[in-house]
Design an enzyme around this catalytic site. Sequence first.
Site, PDB file in Angstrom:
ATOM      1  CE  LYS A  11      -4.026  -2.201   2.196  1.00 22.90           C
ATOM      2  NZ  LYS A  11      -5.018  -2.128   3.326  1.00 22.90           N
ATOM      3  CE1 TYR A  51      -9.645  -3.167   0.208  1.00 21.38           C
ATOM      4  CE2 TYR A  51      -8.877  -1.119  -0.754  1.00 21.38           C
ATOM      5  CZ  TYR A  51      -8.636  -2.254   0.006  1.00 21.38           C
ATOM      6  OH  TYR A  51      -7.395  -2.463   0.561  1.00 21.38           O
ATOM      7  CG  PHE A  59     -13.761   1.423   7.023  1.00 19.32           C
ATOM      8  CD1 PHE A  59     -13.104   1.012   5.873  1.00 19.32           C
ATOM      9  CD2 PHE A  59     -14.534   0.486   7.714  1.00 19.32           C
ATOM     10  CE1 PHE A  59     -13.197  -0.301   5.408  1.00 19.32           C
ATOM     11  CE2 PHE A  59     -14.624  -0.831   7.263  1.00 19.32           C
ATOM     12  CZ  PHE A  59     -13.961  -1.223   6.100  1.00 19.32           C
ATOM     13  CB  THR A  93      -7.371  -5.714   9.834  1.00 26.02           C
ATOM     14  OG1 THR A  93      -7.866  -6.875   9.164  1.00 26.02           O
ATOM     15  CG2 THR A  93      -7.747  -4.471   9.060  1.00 26.02           C
ATOM     16  NE  ARG A 104      -2.704  -5.658   6.881  1.00 26.03           N
ATOM     17  CZ  ARG A 104      -3.873  -6.193   6.555  1.00 26.03           C
ATOM     18  NH1 ARG A 104      -4.381  -7.169   7.282  1.00 26.03           N
ATOM     19  NH2 ARG A 104      -4.529  -5.756   5.501  1.00 26.03           N
ATOM     20  CG  ASN A 114      -3.799  -2.196   6.868  1.00 20.44           C
ATOM     21  OD1 ASN A 114      -3.617  -1.849   5.700  1.00 20.44           O
ATOM     22  ND2 ASN A 114      -4.876  -2.858   7.256  1.00 20.44           N
ATOM     23  CG  HIS A 117      -5.381  -6.216  -0.263  1.00 19.61           C
ATOM     24  ND1 HIS A 117      -6.609  -6.158   0.351  1.00 19.61           N
ATOM     25  CD2 HIS A 117      -5.489  -7.150  -1.247  1.00 19.61           C
ATOM     26  CE1 HIS A 117      -7.435  -7.014  -0.257  1.00 19.61           C
ATOM     27  NE2 HIS A 117      -6.785  -7.625  -1.226  1.00 19.61           N
ATOM     28  CD  GLU A 128      -9.021  -9.099  -3.429  1.00 19.83           C
ATOM     29  OE1 GLU A 128      -7.898  -9.527  -3.082  1.00 19.83           O
ATOM     30  OE2 GLU A 128      -9.875  -8.704  -2.621  1.00 19.83           O
TER      31      GLU A 128
END
Length: 139
Positions: A11, A51, A59, A93, A104, A114, A117, A128
């Site tokens: 990320k 997502y 969120f 998570t 993480r 975090n 993914h 995905e």
Amino acid sequence: MALERTFAIIKPDAVIAGVSGQILQAIEDSGLQIIGLKRTRLTPAICRGFYHEHVSKGFYPELEAFMIEGPVILMCLSGDDAIKRWRDLMGSTNPSNAAEGSMRKRFGTSIGRNATHGSDSPASAAFEVSYFFNAFELN
Ligand code: DAT
Ligand code: MG
């Protein structure tokens, strides 16, 4: 154990922090094969599609803003039991609950930021991987 493919993201927080190499090394050290890899930047529309199960959640705006704030590294990983192995290597998570040594725990700073993914099931992995990779890009 079944040979599986899973989908992984480094990320924006981790790419910007310059720890992509350490995450790639941890993946290789774990024995998972990186069979597809690209560096790109998500757009809001691409993020929403990816997502889709979270778009209606409170969120989501924070998640989207984070995921488009910098480059991402997208990967397809292959190996026996790859989905669970990558989830285990990532950790929980919320980085504060993540196991010592997990990605993480090492590189995440909050539940929203975090570092990585990973797909959570064979169905999400199939969706995905195909959302970001063509078959000829996976070798
Ligand atoms: P995971 O990424 O472990 O599969 P998830 O699918 O439940 O977790 O959520 C997707 C991402 O959304 C997660 O990595 C970080 C963000 N997120 C989840 N719950 C959140 C919350 N309560 N507050 C802020 N961000 C959250
Ligand atoms: Mg998830």
